[in-house]
Design an enzyme around this catalytic site. Structure first.
Site, mmCIF file in Angstrom:
data_model
loop_
_atom_site.group_PDB
_atom_site.id
_atom_site.type_symbol
_atom_site.label_atom_id
_atom_site.label_comp_id
_atom_site.label_asym_id
_atom_site.label_seq_id
_atom_site.Cartn_x
_atom_site.Cartn_y
_atom_site.Cartn_z
ATOM 1 N N GLN A 78 75.739 83.958 46.415
ATOM 2 C CA GLN A 78 74.502 83.247 46.121
ATOM 3 C C GLN A 78 74.719 82.288 44.954
ATOM 4 O O GLN A 78 74.577 82.659 43.794
ATOM 5 C CB GLN A 78 73.366 84.224 45.803
ATOM 6 N N PHE A 79 75.032 81.023 45.283
ATOM 7 C CA PHE A 79 75.317 80.035 44.247
ATOM 8 C C PHE A 79 74.104 79.770 43.364
ATOM 9 O O PHE A 79 74.244 79.343 42.215
ATOM 10 C CB PHE A 79 75.833 78.726 44.864
ATOM 11 N N THR A 80 72.893 80.047 43.854
ATOM 12 C CA THR A 80 71.685 79.745 43.083
ATOM 13 C C THR A 80 71.569 80.581 41.803
ATOM 14 O O THR A 80 70.742 80.267 40.947
ATOM 15 C CB THR A 80 70.413 79.920 43.928
#
Length: 149
Positions: A78-80
């Protein structure tokens, strides 16, 4: 490297309506890779996650780790997690590792987890995923290998 670690009684991740990974009791871990992450960050995070004493012992005290209870691990990229919201209202993703850097780090993180003989399930890198879980406790821990919080 950042991680959101949730103690769960069950969790699953779906892609296009198909289950990509599912676990029973254990930890659901959202993993965000930073553009400056190295092998040291991966090793630190694996060690921290697998040895967090957040499972109850016989007295109901959080005193056991994932390995102690034989729990499973569901890892979702999850890059966020590296969204920077300090300025304005639209997050900046500049700190997040670009896919060509993040993918090998994510794969290495999974390999390090599996090398510790932990049952590991995973999401699909860069896919639009639906994560469903039952948080047990609830227990949710935030980790950052750069120790920014």
């Amino acid at each position: 490297m950042r991680a959101v670690v949730q103690r769960v009684s069950q969790a699953r991740v779906e892609v296009d309506g198909q289950i990509a990974g599912a676990i029973g009791p254990g930890l659901a871990v959202l993993v965000g890779l930073h553009r400056s992450d190295t092998e040291n960050d991966l090793a630190w995070m694996v060690d921290k996650i697998l040895h967090l004493r957040i499972f109850d012992d016989e007295q109901g005290v959080m005193n056991r780790s994932l390995a102690d209870v034989g729990g499973e691990l569901l890892v979702v990229s999850q890059f966020t997690l590296h969204g920077d919201c300090r300025k304005g209202r639209r997050p900046s993703w500049n700190g997040a590792a670009p896919p060509e850097l993040a993918r090998p780090l994510y794969d290495r993180f999974l390999a390090l987890c599996r090398a510790r003989t932990v049952a590991v399930q995973e999401g699909v890198f860069q896919a639009d995923m639906a994560l469903t879980l039952t948080n047990s406790g609830p227990v949710t821990i935030l980790l950052d290998s750069h120790k920014t919080f």
